[in-house]
Design an enzyme around this catalytic site. Structure first.
Site, short mmCIF file in Angstrom:
data_model
loop_
_atom_site.label_atom_id
_atom_site.label_comp_id
_atom_site.label_asym_id
_atom_site.label_seq_id
_atom_site.Cartn_x
_atom_site.Cartn_y
_atom_site.Cartn_z
N SER A 2 0.82 -1.20 0.00
CA SER A 2 0.00 0.00 0.00
C SER A 2 0.86 1.26 0.00
O SER A 2 1.97 1.29 0.56
CB SER A 2 -0.91 0.01 1.23
N TYR A 26 -2.34 5.50 -4.32
CA TYR A 26 -3.29 6.58 -4.12
C TYR A 26 -2.79 7.81 -4.88
O TYR A 26 -1.58 8.06 -4.94
CB TYR A 26 -3.42 6.96 -2.65
N THR A 68 -6.02 3.08 -7.20
CA THR A 68 -7.18 3.03 -6.31
C THR A 68 -8.02 4.28 -6.47
O THR A 68 -7.52 5.40 -6.42
CB THR A 68 -6.72 2.86 -4.86
N LYS A 109 -8.65 -0.34 -8.84
CA LYS A 109 -9.23 -0.92 -7.63
C LYS A 109 -10.27 0.03 -7.04
O LYS A 109 -10.01 1.22 -6.87
CB LYS A 109 -8.14 -1.19 -6.60
N HIS A 135 -13.52 -1.34 -0.68
CA HIS A 135 -12.46 -0.97 0.27
C HIS A 135 -12.66 -1.68 1.61
O HIS A 135 -12.38 -1.11 2.68
CB HIS A 135 -12.41 0.54 0.47
#
Length: 411
Positions: free
Chosen positions: A136, A160, A186, A276, A300
């Site tokens: 992540s 992100y 994402t 995603k 999520h």
């Protein structure tokens, strides 16, 4: 009449064999866990409430998470008969490469707070099992250190889009240089969801101590020992720390994220790219038309919009519309290998599991992650054999019925 006799000691001892005691406490705990929920129970006992609740909780009333798990429980399987399943093959290919099992480890943030081995444990366990590991943007281990932990396995990076685009672009470049083969863009986090457990616990990075959190942590000295004797807990990819999870996300994420950002990131990334956080058919169709390699149906883990669509319920519609054009990955709510098999039968190419991995991590570090992977593997292989399919390619929608509790009102 049954003829009776005086019991012979030799015969009694032959029938009653005592199990050799296991002196390794961690190994004993993990061997006692037969399901992911067993690992969850161990994790809850061993982890302070703030860290456990960050993993276990979801947004607002946590309805999205509960509904996602319920949808998997509301599955009816339809096994075939008289098929040879003496040998089963749970391997698959996904996003241009192999995976020994049809699931990978989902991206999770703040992971070293759950256990100091954090992403290193996840990546090394994934490599040993032959499955992908996703790091992540909010990870607590660097891109380069994850590569060291999993040097020959498949590493993926979840991105992100930050307010400072140069941070995002720099992470893309670093992941590519480290040999990560897939990027997960994402799209469901323009702002943070309202994760009420975290607010009530005062959960933040770095942890903010209160009398309540200290009292809760006192019976767990092993967690404090790990926390205080290992490197400082901080984001590996971000320099900004301090504040609750929601505050950190709101400060970093950009609500102006758009389709143009996807175009920009695609131009920078040399490998496969998956999006995603897809939650409706129309967005899936648009992404497929753009030639995206993968679509991740995900809400999520119920941590953003509560009452969001249930990915497993959405799956058949998306497969029908775009399943031939793009690889579909399912995320959210998976707690059993049978959940994975049901997803594949309804057309998913692959699945991701986040909390299941973290429960194992909290229960026993790297060994706990190994145990979580083993539990899911055993369950999915057993389900395959009981359905009497020898490979994943033999699974079809005829093997599964989704039993419906929540039906949309017809207008």
């Amino acid at each position: 009449m049954v003829e009776r006799q005086v019991p012979r000691p030799a015969e009694i001892f032959e029938l009653m064999k005592f199990k050799k005691p296991e002196l390794d406490g961690r190994k004993r705990r993990l061997e006692s866990a037969l399901t992911i929920y067993d690992l969850r129970n161990i994790a809850k006992r061993r982890t302070p409430a703030a860290a456990f609740d960050y993993t276990d909780g979801a947004a607002e009333g946590e309805l999205s998470l509960a509904r996602a798990r319920q949808a998997f429980e509301d599955v009816e399987f339809h096994p075939s008969i008289l098929h040879d399943v003496s040998h089963t093959d749970p391997s698959t290919t996904i996003l241009g490469g192999p995976s020994a099992l049809p699931f990978g480890i989902a991206p999770t943030g703040f992971t070293r707070l759950m256990h100091t081995e954090g992403e290193t444990a996840g990546a090394s366990a994934a490599g040993a099992a032959g499955i992908p590991f996703i790091l992540s943007t909010l990870g607590t281990t660097s891109i380069e250190d994850v590569k060291k932990a999993n040097p020959t396995g498949r590493n993926w990076f979840q991105l992100y889009v930050m307010r400072d685009r140069q941070i995002s672009y720099g992470l893309v470049e670093r992941a590519a240089q480290a040999g990560f083969d897939t990027l997960f863009f994402t799209v469901d986090t323009p702002v943070a969801g309202a994760r009420l457990r975290d607010k009530r616990n005062g959960f933040s990075i770095p942890p903010q101590l209160t009398p309540k959190t200290v009292i809760n942590a006192l019976p767990r000295p092993w967690w404090w020992w790990d926390f205080l004797t290992t490197p400082k807990l901080e984001f590996a990819s971000l320099s900004s720390t301090g504040g609750t999870v929601g505050e950190l996300l709101d400060a970093a994420m950009d609500p102006t994220i758009s389709w143009d950002d996807l175009t920009e990131i695609r131009a920078l990334w040399p490998g496969k790219i998956a999006v995603k956080g897809v939650q409706n058919v129309e967005d899936a169709k648009k992404l497929a038309s753009l030639g995206i390699d993968g679509i991740v149906l995900s809400n999520h883990g119920g941590r953003q919009l509560d009452r969001a669509p249930i990915p497993f319920r959405l799956l058949p519609d998306v497969v029908r519309e775009v399943g031939k054009d793009v690889e579909i990955i399912l995320d959210t709510g998976i707690m059993n290998g049978a959940d994975i098999i049901a997803s594949l039968a309804l057309g998913a190419k692959f699945t991701l599991t986040g909390r299941a991995y973290l429960y194992g991590l909290m229960a026993g570090g790297r060994q706990g992650v190994d145990r979580a992977i083993q539990i899911l593997s055993d369950q999915l292989i057993r389900t395959m054999k009981l359905l009497q399919v020898a490979s994943l390619d033999e699974l079809t929608p005829a093997h599964v019925t989704q039993l419906r509790r929540l039906e949309p009102r017809q207008l």
